[in-house]
Design an enzyme around this catalytic site. Structure first.
Site, mmCIF file in Angstrom:
data_model
loop_
_atom_site.group_PDB
_atom_site.id
_atom_site.type_symbol
_atom_site.label_atom_id
_atom_site.label_comp_id
_atom_site.label_asym_id
_atom_site.label_seq_id
_atom_site.Cartn_x
_atom_site.Cartn_y
_atom_site.Cartn_z
ATOM 1 C CG ASP A 20 -49.567 -8.435 -12.849
ATOM 2 O OD1 ASP A 20 -50.404 -8.711 -13.659
ATOM 3 O OD2 ASP A 20 -49.400 -7.492 -12.671
ATOM 4 C CE LYS A 82 -54.180 -10.112 -18.857
ATOM 5 N NZ LYS A 82 -53.621 -9.432 -17.565
ATOM 6 C CD GLU A 181 -54.958 -8.657 -14.140
ATOM 7 O OE1 GLU A 181 -55.317 -7.521 -14.805
ATOM 8 O OE2 GLU A 181 -54.447 -9.597 -14.807
ATOM 9 C CG ASP A 203 -56.271 -3.298 -12.809
ATOM 10 O OD1 ASP A 203 -55.324 -2.774 -13.178
ATOM 11 O OD2 ASP A 203 -56.168 -4.588 -12.211
#
Lengths: 617, 197
Positions: A20, A82, A181, A203
């Site tokens: 992850d 990210k 994810e 999420d």
């Protein structure tokens, strides 16, 4: 070495891990015989903060040490990288106002970030985190780790996916699969043999938001629809609090702290602490001390909720759109799963509960569940997990530019992948020999509102009158959600296959060059490590010998034996600071041999002493 | 082994327009277990490529066959009744009056006349009703085609009729989309002001 390893079916003596790669934190997990497990580092920590620092010799380090450097040396450190993955300078304009990214002036299509004296691309920076996770996994599992499943936000576009794959390669990992994810999270939850039904995965992480709706049917996890925002997360909440604190400071201290990057970093930590506390207590304080001054501000949950309500509402809008795409009403959702650190916020939980009219599942740690799911997917790919299968979708529509700047969609969003589509185009001018094919991604109708993924020239069109040529363009999205385009002149049969190089990505050559460089660096690192290790060994043997010289056993040696030892000590000390570990090891071995008898004598006298001590008179 | 590119053949089902979608879904899951690239990650590059190819056909096929309209369009094309570009703005004669009125209402809403909103909502309901009528018409034609001998005159006649019904349906579909867009845009203008501290 001595121990034998059981080989579970794979021909190679290595393990596929699930990673992850988060905005704020990253984790690595592997599939045990029965269930996925998070891998801890040597200190027993599961989480590797996604913070990266450049050391003075231009190397990148990641995780806990980098997080400390973020405070003391913010100019060499970066977090939330990210947010930059697979994006161009123009894309991140808004981001730059809120994040201390130092974009290098020579950034072209790929962003370059300044860390200290050097510049790095976002995939290179992310690779440092992946390398840390790889090292942790290799240390814990005792086998090489060369293959991985890496998770990405479901709403990541093609360029962002490619950038993540590049980061994997730069870290020495073959990325067997990119998994979305929320889908990964559902796999982790599915382990308890959940019944068939429809589940929603909400999420909400550090920098991204995803909602996915899945149908579970006898081990098949079919994604029905997904929606989200790749730039909405806990970071944004931090920024709201940060802005308030900065405004306070401006009036209280009469100082604009926002220009002081170290101060901002420390303040950011303080507001994050307060935010996290508010998930457990109804009120708390932002407490901040800097350069001898103190600032505190009370904040209660009511105020906090009011502050973040617009952000939560944005996530709910995505949820409604997703329900719509799945052709479902909230009543159609059987279960809701919460993923990501930001779902610890009470307002988020109640909002989700109210929308879906279902109590969300929180049995698994929301910060670990994605990595666990990635490990399950790794198990599926390795052939160890046979009863589960993931059927994922492409989050965004893909199309081609046609006349008048309009996008003709070939593959619609929420299509199960792999997916393909073919459309025929023609020429606009007599005798036209090449056709520019412009690939776009997005939901809007006009080219200017969609993301340009790639442009390529289809050459060798037979020069015939306008409108006569037939050029078939075929899109194929693979199981990673990455697009491949083929164009073919239907009249001549000439074909041209194009790997879609996203406009905001690294070229194949760039990635190759970086890998080569990292190999060279790796050799250098390896040599350094060996020298360091040899010195540690030298320290050990030198101090043991010193101890021996003070013992009775020393006197029991002949003067010649003592001279040989003393010579070996001097020899080792002389080469101690050399950079060749071979020489060092040789000298260590020399001293080792010379002290053999001394060690034996010491051992004997120790045993005798021990026997004496236990003798009963 | 060569993989059939025809969706019906790939699914191994009869070439009918009326399908049991439950059975189709079951078949989709079975074939996914057989062909999904995840099952081939330890196989040769050639086998991996074949799995990718097969799964793309499977997914494209499922997407097409589970939806009655897409299914009919697919079969029409395969049977030599190309549905064409369909970008024509020709109004079906029986809808002339309604479309004229609709355009006026859309214009009014654009000018900021909020009273056009309920009228538009009414019109939308009307079109949705028309679409439902068309759908039952389609179902009847599907049954007619399925009952006919393949390639027979009756079958061709049915396909011909289906094509014109589909054209009408698409026209109405576009109208509904236009209304939705106009209503959405109007709603966006009335967005509440962002709350501030």
């Amino acid at each position: 070495m001595g121990a034998f390893q059981i080989d579970f079916g794979s021909e190679r003596n290595s393990k596929i891990v699930g990673i992850d790669l988060g905005t704020t934190n990253s984790l690595v997990a592997y599939m045990d015989l029965t269930r996925p497990r998070i891998i801890e580092d040597a200190e027993g920590r599961k989480i590797v903060p996604s913070v990266i620092s450049s050391t003075s010799d231009g190397k990148l380090i990641a995780g806990e040490p980098a997080r400390d450097l973020l405070l003391t040396n913010p100019g060499r450190s970066i977090y939330s990288v990210k947010r930059l993955m697979g994006r161009g300078v123009a894309d991140v304009h808004d981001e730059l106002k809120l994040f201390p990214f130092r974009i290098a002036d020579d950034s072209e299509s790929v962003i370059k970030v300044k860390l200290g004296e050097r510049t790095f691309t976002p995939p290179e920076i992310s690779a440092a985190v992946l390398r840390q996770l790889k090292d942790n996994a290799e240390a814990a599992l005792g086998v090489p780790v060369i293959e991985a499943v890496i998770t990405v936000p479901a709403y990541f576009n093609d360029a962002q996916r490619q950038a993540t794959k590049d980061a994997g390669r730069l870290a020495g990992l073959e990325v067997l699969r990119l998994v979305n994810e929320p889908t990964a999270a559902s796999l982790a939850y599915g382990l308890d043999k959940r019944n068939n039904g429809i589940i929603a995965v909400y999420d909400f992480g550090g920098g991204t938001f995803d909602i996915s709706i899945l149908r579970l049917h006898e081990g098949i996890f079919e994604v029905l629809a997904t929606n989200g925002d790749t730039h909405l997360g806990g970071d944004d909440i931090d920024n709201l609090l940060l802005r308030i604190a900065l405004e306070d400071l401006e009036s209280e201290w009469a100082e604009d702290l926002s220009r002081d990057s170290e101060g901002v970093q420390r303040l950011r930590r303080a507001v994050i602490k307060a935010k996290e506390e508010l998930s457990f207590v109804p009120e708390t304080r932002i407490e901040f001390e800097y350069k001898g001054r103190r600032y505190t501000r009370a904040i209660d949950r009511q105020l906090f909720d009011r502050l973040i309500a617009p952000i939560v509402e944005r996530t709910l809008e995505s949820c409604r759109a997703c329900l719509n795409d799945a052709k479902l009403t909230p009543e159609g959702i059987d279960e809701v799963v919460l993923v990501g650190g930001s779902t610890r916020i009470p307002l988020v939980r109640t909002a989700v509960e109210r929308l879906f009219k279902a109590k969300p599942h929180t049995e698994l740690n929301p910060e670990e569940v994605v990595a666990l799911g990635a490990a399950v997917q790794a198990g599926i790919l390795a052939g160890h997990v046979e009863d589960k299968l993931l059927l994922d979708v492409t989050p965004l529509s893909l199309g081609i530019e046609t006349m008048g700047g309009v996008v003709s969609k070939l593959i619609h969003r929420n299509s199960t992948i792999p997916a393909s589509a073919t459309e025929t185009f023609t020429t606009a001018v007599d005798g036209q020999c090449n056709v520019l094919i412009h690939v776009l991604q997005g939901e809007r109708e006009l080219v200017k509102d969609c993301r340009s993924l790639a442009r390529f020239d289809f050459k060798d069109v037979e020069p015939i009158p306008a409108g006569m040529a037939r050029i078939e363009v075929r899109f194929l999205i693979d199981a990673n959600g990455i697009l491949n385009v083929t164009a073919r002149d239907a009249r001549t049969g000439k074909e041209q296959s194009v790997e879609v190089k996203p406009s905001y990505g690294l070229s194949e050559e760039q990635v190759e060059a970086m890998i080569r460089e990292s190999f060279e660096k790796a050799e250098e690192d390896m040599r350094e490590r060996q020298v360091r290790e040899a010195r540690v060994e030298a320290d050990n043997i030198l101090s043991a010998t010193e101890k021996g010289q003070k013992s009775e056993a020393w006197m029991a040696l002949t003067s010649e034996e003592r001279a040989v030892i003393e010579f070996a000590i001097r020899d080792l000390e002389a080469s101690y600071h050399g950079t060749d570990h071979h020489v060092l090891n040789e000298k260590i071995e020399q001293l080792n041999k010379a002290t053999m008898k001394l060690a034996e004598n010491m051992m004997n006298s120790a045993v005798q002493g021990a026997l004496k001590g236990t003798k009963i008179d | 082994m060569s993989i059939p590119r025809d969706f019906y053949e790939f699914f191994g089902i009869e070439r009918r327009l009326t399908l049991d979608t439950g059975a189709l879904q079951k078949r989709f899951y079975e074939l996914s277990r057989q062909w999904h690239p995840d099952r081939f990650s330890r196989k040769s590059a050639e086998e991996q490529l074949q799995a990718l190819d097969a799964t793309a056909i499977l997914n494209d096929g499922y997407r097409t066959l589970r939806d009655p309209v897409k299914r009919a369009e697919y079969l029409l094309t395969e049977e030599g009744f190309p549905i064409g570009e369909q970008r024509s703005r020709d109004v079906p004669p029986e809808l002339l009056e309604e479309v004229f009125e609709l355009n006026m209402m859309l214009e009014e809403l654009k000018q900021g006349d909020a009273s056009a909103r309920p009228q538009l909502e009414n019109a939308r309901e009307n079109f949705v009703g028309l679409r439902m009528g068309i759908d039952s018409e389609l179902m009847a034609l599907f049954a007619k085609y399925d009952a006919a001998e393949p390639q027979s005159e009756t079958a061709k006649q049915a396909l011909h009729e289906i094509r014109s019904v589909l054209n009408r349906r698409r026209y109405i579909e576009n109208l509904i989309r236009d209304v939705d867009k106009a209503l959405d845009a109007g709603a966006a203008d009335a967005e509440p002001v962002e709350e501030r501290l």
